[in-house]
Design a protein around this motif. Structure first.
Motif, PDB file in Angstrom:
ATOM      1  N   THR A  55       0.852  -1.076  -0.012  1.00  0.00           N
ATOM      2  CA  THR A  55      -0.077   0.279   0.024  1.00  0.00           C
ATOM      3  C   THR A  55       0.938   1.164  -0.058  1.00  0.00           C
ATOM      4  O   THR A  55       1.930   1.365   0.746  1.00  0.00           O
ATOM      5  CB  THR A  55      -1.058  -0.010   1.189  1.00  0.00           C
ATOM      6  OG1 THR A  55      -1.336   1.209   1.561  1.00  0.00           O
ATOM      7  CG2 THR A  55      -0.242  -0.520   2.377  1.00  0.00           C
ATOM      8  N   ALA A  56       0.457   2.413  -0.635  1.00  0.00           N
ATOM      9  CA  ALA A  56       1.284   3.511  -1.197  1.00  0.00           C
ATOM     10  C   ALA A  56       1.577   4.252   0.387  1.00  0.00           C
ATOM     11  O   ALA A  56       2.212   5.138   0.328  1.00  0.00           O
ATOM     12  CB  ALA A  56       0.794   4.110  -2.312  1.00  0.00           C
ATOM     13  N   ILE A  57       0.208   4.054   1.017  1.00  0.00           N
ATOM     14  CA  ILE A  57       0.197   4.863   2.246  1.00  0.00           C
ATOM     15  C   ILE A  57       0.923   4.492   3.403  1.00  0.00           C
ATOM     16  O   ILE A  57       0.946   4.935   4.478  1.00  0.00           O
ATOM     17  CB  ILE A  57      -1.394   5.007   2.744  1.00  0.00           C
ATOM     18  CG1 ILE A  57      -1.478   6.291   3.255  1.00  0.00           C
ATOM     19  CG2 ILE A  57      -1.693   4.008   3.718  1.00  0.00           C
ATOM     20  CD1 ILE A  57      -3.026   6.473   3.354  1.00  0.00           C
ATOM     21  N   LEU A  58       1.797   3.298   3.186  1.00  0.00           N
ATOM     22  CA  LEU A  58       2.482   2.754   4.489  1.00  0.00           C
ATOM     23  C   LEU A  58       3.534   3.577   4.785  1.00  0.00           C
ATOM     24  O   LEU A  58       3.649   3.794   5.969  1.00  0.00           O
ATOM     25  CB  LEU A  58       3.230   1.129   3.733  1.00  0.00           C
ATOM     26  CG  LEU A  58       3.585   0.418   4.906  1.00  0.00           C
ATOM     27  CD1 LEU A  58       2.446   0.004   5.736  1.00  0.00           C
ATOM     28  CD2 LEU A  58       4.368  -0.763   4.472  1.00  0.00           C
ATOM     29  N   ALA A  59       4.329   4.218   3.967  1.00  0.00           N
ATOM     30  CA  ALA A  59       5.380   5.027   4.486  1.00  0.00           C
ATOM     31  C   ALA A  59       4.782   6.310   5.174  1.00  0.00           C
ATOM     32  O   ALA A  59       5.361   6.742   6.288  1.00  0.00           O
ATOM     33  CB  ALA A  59       6.264   5.656   3.266  1.00  0.00           C
ATOM     34  N   PRO A  60       3.813   6.927   4.626  1.00  0.00           N
ATOM     35  CA  PRO A  60       3.070   8.097   5.272  1.00  0.00           C
ATOM     36  C   PRO A  60       2.626   7.739   6.729  1.00  0.00           C
ATOM     37  O   PRO A  60       2.848   8.539   7.657  1.00  0.00           O
ATOM     38  CB  PRO A  60       2.045   8.667   4.552  1.00  0.00           C
ATOM     39  CG  PRO A  60       2.288   8.136   3.073  1.00  0.00           C
ATOM     40  CD  PRO A  60       3.062   7.105   3.165  1.00  0.00           C
ATOM     41  N   ARG A  61       2.020   6.356   6.684  1.00  0.00           N
ATOM     42  CA  ARG A  61       1.493   6.000   8.087  1.00  0.00           C
ATOM     43  C   ARG A  61       2.530   5.870   9.041  1.00  0.00           C
ATOM     44  O   ARG A  61       2.588   5.942  10.268  1.00  0.00           O
ATOM     45  CB  ARG A  61       0.816   4.889   7.673  1.00  0.00           C
ATOM     46  CG  ARG A  61      -0.328   4.234   8.756  1.00  0.00           C
ATOM     47  CD  ARG A  61      -1.018   3.260   8.633  1.00  0.00           C
ATOM     48  NE  ARG A  61      -1.067   2.337   9.543  1.00  0.00           N
ATOM     49  CZ  ARG A  61      -1.324   1.009   9.578  1.00  0.00           C
ATOM     50  NH1 ARG A  61      -1.495   0.416   8.408  1.00  0.00           N
ATOM     51  NH2 ARG A  61      -1.145   0.179  10.479  1.00  0.00           N
ATOM     52  N   PHE A  62       3.705   5.200   8.522  1.00  0.00           N
ATOM     53  CA  PHE A  62       4.974   4.929   9.383  1.00  0.00           C
ATOM     54  C   PHE A  62       5.293   6.478  10.006  1.00  0.00           C
ATOM     55  O   PHE A  62       5.552   6.515  11.164  1.00  0.00           O
ATOM     56  CB  PHE A  62       6.147   4.426   8.573  1.00  0.00           C
ATOM     57  CG  PHE A  62       6.100   2.912   8.531  1.00  0.00           C
ATOM     58  CD1 PHE A  62       4.822   2.073   8.613  1.00  0.00           C
ATOM     59  CD2 PHE A  62       7.328   2.122   8.287  1.00  0.00           C
ATOM     60  CE1 PHE A  62       4.788   0.664   8.630  1.00  0.00           C
ATOM     61  CE2 PHE A  62       7.181   0.744   8.242  1.00  0.00           C
ATOM     62  CZ  PHE A  62       6.010   0.124   8.575  1.00  0.00           C
ATOM     63  N   LEU A  63       5.203   7.240   8.981  1.00  0.00           N
ATOM     64  CA  LEU A  63       5.754   8.638   9.489  1.00  0.00           C
ATOM     65  C   LEU A  63       5.116   9.173  10.493  1.00  0.00           C
ATOM     66  O   LEU A  63       5.278   9.569  11.564  1.00  0.00           O
ATOM     67  CB  LEU A  63       6.071   9.632   8.451  1.00  0.00           C
ATOM     68  CG  LEU A  63       7.231   9.287   7.392  1.00  0.00           C
ATOM     69  CD1 LEU A  63       7.434  10.075   6.155  1.00  0.00           C
ATOM     70  CD2 LEU A  63       8.408   9.546   8.303  1.00  0.00           C
ATOM     71  N   ALA A  64       3.690   9.044  10.404  1.00  0.00           N
ATOM     72  CA  ALA A  64       2.726   9.725  11.243  1.00  0.00           C
ATOM     73  C   ALA A  64       2.748   8.811  12.644  1.00  0.00           C
ATOM     74  O   ALA A  64       2.748   9.656  13.503  1.00  0.00           O
ATOM     75  CB  ALA A  64       1.193   9.642  10.745  1.00  0.00           C
ATOM     76  N   SER A  65       2.782   7.630  12.542  1.00  0.00           N
ATOM     77  CA  SER A  65       2.966   7.068  14.049  1.00  0.00           C
ATOM     78  C   SER A  65       4.235   7.285  14.737  1.00  0.00           C
ATOM     79  O   SER A  65       4.164   7.462  15.909  1.00  0.00           O
ATOM     80  CB  SER A  65       2.477   5.519  13.682  1.00  0.00           C
ATOM     81  OG  SER A  65       3.638   4.910  13.176  1.00  0.00           O
ATOM     82  N   ALA A  66       5.202   7.500  13.695  1.00  0.00           N
ATOM     83  CA  ALA A  66       6.338   8.006  14.444  1.00  0.00           C
ATOM     84  C   ALA A  66       6.728   9.105  14.943  1.00  0.00           C
ATOM     85  O   ALA A  66       7.069   9.390  16.126  1.00  0.00           O
ATOM     86  CB  ALA A  66       7.581   7.874  13.304  1.00  0.00           C
ATOM     87  N   PHE A  67       5.853  10.212  14.138  1.00  0.00           N
ATOM     88  CA  PHE A  67       6.018  11.480  14.915  1.00  0.00           C
ATOM     89  C   PHE A  67       4.925  11.510  16.066  1.00  0.00           C
ATOM     90  O   PHE A  67       5.033  12.528  16.789  1.00  0.00           O
ATOM     91  CB  PHE A  67       5.243  12.594  13.772  1.00  0.00           C
ATOM     92  CG  PHE A  67       6.469  12.675  12.793  1.00  0.00           C
ATOM     93  CD1 PHE A  67       7.568  12.205  12.871  1.00  0.00           C
ATOM     94  CD2 PHE A  67       5.942  12.980  11.444  1.00  0.00           C
ATOM     95  CE1 PHE A  67       8.796  12.323  11.881  1.00  0.00           C
ATOM     96  CE2 PHE A  67       6.998  13.170  10.244  1.00  0.00           C
ATOM     97  CZ  PHE A  67       8.086  12.864  10.574  1.00  0.00           C
ATOM     98  N   ALA A  68       4.013  10.439  16.457  1.00  0.00           N
ATOM     99  CA  ALA A  68       3.451  10.538  17.588  1.00  0.00           C
ATOM    100  C   ALA A  68       4.244   9.710  18.687  1.00  0.00           C
ATOM    101  O   ALA A  68       4.353  10.087  19.863  1.00  0.00           O
ATOM    102  CB  ALA A  68       2.264   9.822  17.429  1.00  0.00           C
ATOM    103  N   ALA A  69       4.623   8.585  18.088  1.00  0.00           N
ATOM    104  CA  ALA A  69       5.228   7.585  19.347  1.00  0.00           C
ATOM    105  C   ALA A  69       6.777   8.122  19.678  1.00  0.00           C
ATOM    106  O   ALA A  69       6.854   8.144  20.743  1.00  0.00           O
ATOM    107  CB  ALA A  69       5.362   6.365  18.719  1.00  0.00           C
TER     108      ALA A  69
END
Lengths: 272, 126, 389
Positions: free
Chosen positions: C194-208
């Motif tokens: 899924t192309a959204i995997l990298a954005p999702r990784f970044l979003a969760s990273a910027f929260a966690a």
């Protein structure tokens, strides 16, 4: 000259240099990757024939007629290549194996189909894809595509990261979770009878079918094909040679492939 | 020097410990390894001096050539004798005793090649 | 400067000894794994990556999270982050060190790890991951240390580090992008494709990442005189809250695509993770309680973190950060990697349970990370307090 204009010229100059240098740098970087990276011409169409490309036709009807045949093929392969048998599914190593129609072709979900297809055992092995995802994924070129289309493995180089196993869409790769030369709790060696002419593998590397490269080199057929030849259940050969038997079979029979939609261009063809 | 009384003896002790292997084995030089060569053959696939220093390079070249480039599996010696370019099915056909050939030097040089993790030595009892 | 780590209270030494003892036990587990092979773990032919690689993936995010401090402070000159930015950089160092340890722990032939350099392979994402991770480690060690040393000497940091600091900003994005590319470029693994995997990784990273930092900052506020400041705290709440919301938005997108398109491959893993996957006459659902807890904790965390700011309540802040951190640890440190293997490309379901040794090694790597972090924070805080008092 004001500073803004000077900055602009600087940036323009740098951009121009980058524009000229980047493609050639990229080209240099990718040079010598011909064996590792393998983008076939065209996404959907057939691949232009250049050189050899080995392939295999698996005639499932013949295997149904000879229920013992598949196991003979497996046993021939696994004996010759010193493939260990750990006796459990977790550690399992297999180069060629039998699985049911539903698992070999999980995408085929016809509402109704012949009764015979239900649970029908089907022989399967590495697809030796023309566009192999495992080769793309490998960080050390321990797995690579040869000029004759065979996807090979160099066990000396494998670091055991198992990226290729995640990448393989056909479950064709096995990992040596433990020492294949060991023995089980009852003292039974995992490799029952060792073939002195072929090496074993070591703990911590991935392995898979090599289309019997070592046998092709001395003019023999792959071990499984040799067993199946009298029945013509397996036909092996160079698909780019129009006169080869496999080319004739592929021209005259309707075949299917495992999950062709993902663009891997498998070299295995099934007649159901 | 500051703290001379402690630094110098400590340095001597350190040097002494570091060089233990040298004087522990001194006077032992006579034990050069003598690998047993095959009796029926007079020449190897390459000159002896090259084989002594670089057989591992040759093996790697064979491997990469055969596995990746589909290179030939049969080679010819200077005198025209054919051989198989393979450790297990070539080298070990003449050098049939790993213990008396490979191991003598490898033990002496304290190298542990991983060849035998996968390749089989002749008539190996597993 | 490093000598600051050698002087500390009894509490500090007890903490370090505690970490060392975990490292020792885990080290023994690793020796066992090294001698037996990876078969000692719970991984199998069908689930070839387990808790090591999933922890690695999560920790890349923790490392990238440092960006959320570096970027406002250095690029936008947001002064309130002056005290906390070094904590972000040092946390990235510890996180990357843990990532590298997890990769080594996961290799079948760790002695050959350098083959990745000996035979560089640009078409492999793992090769690029090696480059970006080591690069990011280098950048953070360099920038963090030089800036802190300058502060120690009472001068402004030298000009030449500025380019490295600026470089570390896009570099942080790259580490998590390339890590996502490890997964999302594999055909035949629908859950990851899924192309959204990298954005999702970044979003969760910027929260966690910042959430963990906040928890540590609150602990430091209690145990030392080091206070990151109210303004920094409030700003971080905004960052964590919105990044966490983005993550759930992306997760929702995944749900929509899977269940609206009704493509079986896309639905199966989500079924397995959130509802239980019926397969044959069995239902496989060992991750369902975790994944559901993850969603509930994450959403609750988002709500509470804004309440905590409105009420200026540190206790609530720690609780909400903890909820968000654990939620994303489950999401990425468990579900994402393990889920990708279920069902297998041949439509088999194999459930994975880590072995005792595997958990031991994992705990040891976390302890080593905490050990490194403790040393770095000890140094940083000693310097900061010394200069300010």
């Amino acid at each position: 000259m004001d500073s803004k204009r000077r900055d602009f010229l600087k940036i323009a100059g740098l951009t121009a240099i980058a524009g000229i240098a980047a493609p050639s740098a990229f080209g240099t970087l990718l040079k010598g990757e011909a064996n590792a990276s393998s983008a076939p011409a065209g996404g959907h169409g057939p691949v232009a024939p250049t050189g050899k490309r080995y392939g295999m036709v698996i005639d499932v009807r013949k295997f149904t007629e000879n229920p013992e045949l598949a196991n003979q093929c497996i046993s021939a392969c696994h004996t010759i290549h010193n493939v260990p048998d750990f006796g459990n599914k977790k550690d399992e190593i297999k180069w060629i194996w039998v699985d049911s129609y539903e698992h070999v072709f999980p995408e085929n979900t016809q509402y109704k189909r012949p009764d015979a297809l239900k649970g029908m055992p089907i022989l399967t092995l590495c697809n030796h894809c023309d566009n192999p995802p495992c080769v793309r994924a490998c960080p050390t070129k321990a797995t690579y595509k040869k000029k004759d289309g065979i996807v090979g493995m160099d066990y000396h180089r494998c670091i055991g990261c198992r990226f290729c196993m995640a990448a393989c869409p056909y479950g064709a790769r096995s990992f040596n979770w433990r020492d294949p030369r060991g023995k089980d709790a009852n003292g039974r060696p995992f490799i029952k009878e060792i073939n002195q002419k072929y090496p074993t593998r070591m703990r911590g590397v991935v392995e898979k079918c090599n289309f019997c490269t070592e046998r092709l080199a001395i003019g023999q057929l792959p071990a499984c094909v040799e067993v199946a030849t009298p029945t013509k259940a397996l036909v092996f050969g160079d698909m780019n040679d129009p006169n080869s038997e496999i080319s004739q079979v592929l021209k005259t029979s309707f075949t299917i492939q495992r999950n062709p939609a993902i663009g891997t261009h498998p070299s295995l063809f099934y007649i159901i | 020097m500051y703290g001379k009384g402690r630094i110098i003896p400590a340095l001597i002790l350190f040097l002494g410990l570091m060089t233990t292997p040298i004087w522990y084995k001194s006077g032992d030089v006579s034990k050069m390894p003598k690998p047993e060569k095959p009796k029926d053959y007079t020449e190897c696939v390459a000159p002896v001096q090259y084989m002594r220093t670089s057989h591992m390079v040759l093996l790697n070249e064979w491997r990469d050539d055969i596995l990746r480039e589909g290179g030939t599996r049969v080679g010819k010696t200077a005198n025209g004798t054919e051989y198989v370019r393979s450790l297990q099915n070539g080298c070990m056909k003449c050098h049939s005793d790993k213990k008396k050939f490979c191991d003598t030097c490898h033990i002496y040089a304290s190298v542990k090649p991983y060849c035998w993790d996968c390749h089989l030595q002749p008539k190996e009892a597993m | 400067m490093i000598e600051k780590a050698l002087k500390g209270s009894t509490g500090y030494w007890v903490w370090m000894l505690f970490l060392l003892s975990i490292m020792g036990v885990g080290g023994l587990c690793y020796v066992q794994q090294f001698n037996y092979g990876l078969g000692i773990t719970g991984m199998s032919r069908d689930v070839t990556w387990g808790v090591y690689i999933s922890q690695f993936t999560f920790l890349v995010g923790v490392a990238a999270g440092g960006l959320m401090l570096v970027l406002p402070y250095y690029l936008h000159n947001y002064k309130a982050f002056g005290r906390i930015v070094i904590l972000g950089e040092f946390m990235a160092i510890a996180a990357i060190a843990m990532c590298l340890m997890f990769i080594i722990a996961d290799l079948g032939q760790p002695m050959r790890a350098l083959n990745v350099l000996l035979h560089p392979t640009p078409n492999s994402m793992l090769f690029w991951d090696m480059i970006v991770l080591n690069g990011y480690l280098f950048l953070n060690v360099l920038c963090g240390w030089v800036v802190l040393q300058s502060e120690y000497k009472g001068i402004k940091y030298p000009k030449w580090v500025k380019p490295f600091i600026y470089l570390s900003i896009p570099w942080a994005v790259s580490i998590h992008t390339v890590t996502a590319f490890l997964y999302c470029g594999l055909p035949g693994r629908h859950f990851w494709l899924t192309a959204i995997l990298a954005p999702r990784f970044l979003a969760s990273a910027f929260a966690a990442g910042p959430a963990l930092l906040m928890i540590i900052a609150m602990i430091l506020k209690r145990t030392t005189r080091f206070d990151v400041g109210r303004e920094a705290q409030d700003k971080l709440v905004t960052i964590i809250g919105y990044a966490a919301m983005l993550n759930f938005f992306f997760l929702g997108c995944e749900f929509f695509v899977a269940y609206y398109s009704q493509i079986p491959g896309h639905m199966h893993t989500l079924d397995y993770l959130f509802w239980g996957l019926g397969h044959g006459d069995q239902v496989f659902n060992n991750l369902v309680p975790f994944m559901r807890a993850s969603v509930i904790m994450g959403l609750a965390g988002i709500g509470l973190i804004f309440v905590s700011r409105a009420k200026q309540c540190d206790g609530l802040l720690v609780l909400s950060c903890l909820l968000i951190f654990i939620a994303f640890w489950i999401d990425k440190g468990l579900g994402l990697v393990l889920g990708g293997f279920v069902p297998s490309p041949m439509d088999y379901v194999t459930e994975y349970y880590p072995s005792a040794q595997e958990i031991g090694v994992t705990a040891a790597v976390w302890a080593t990370g905490a050990f490194i972090l403790s040393i770095l924070y000890k140094v940083a805080i000693s310097v900061k307090l010394e200069k300010e008092v």
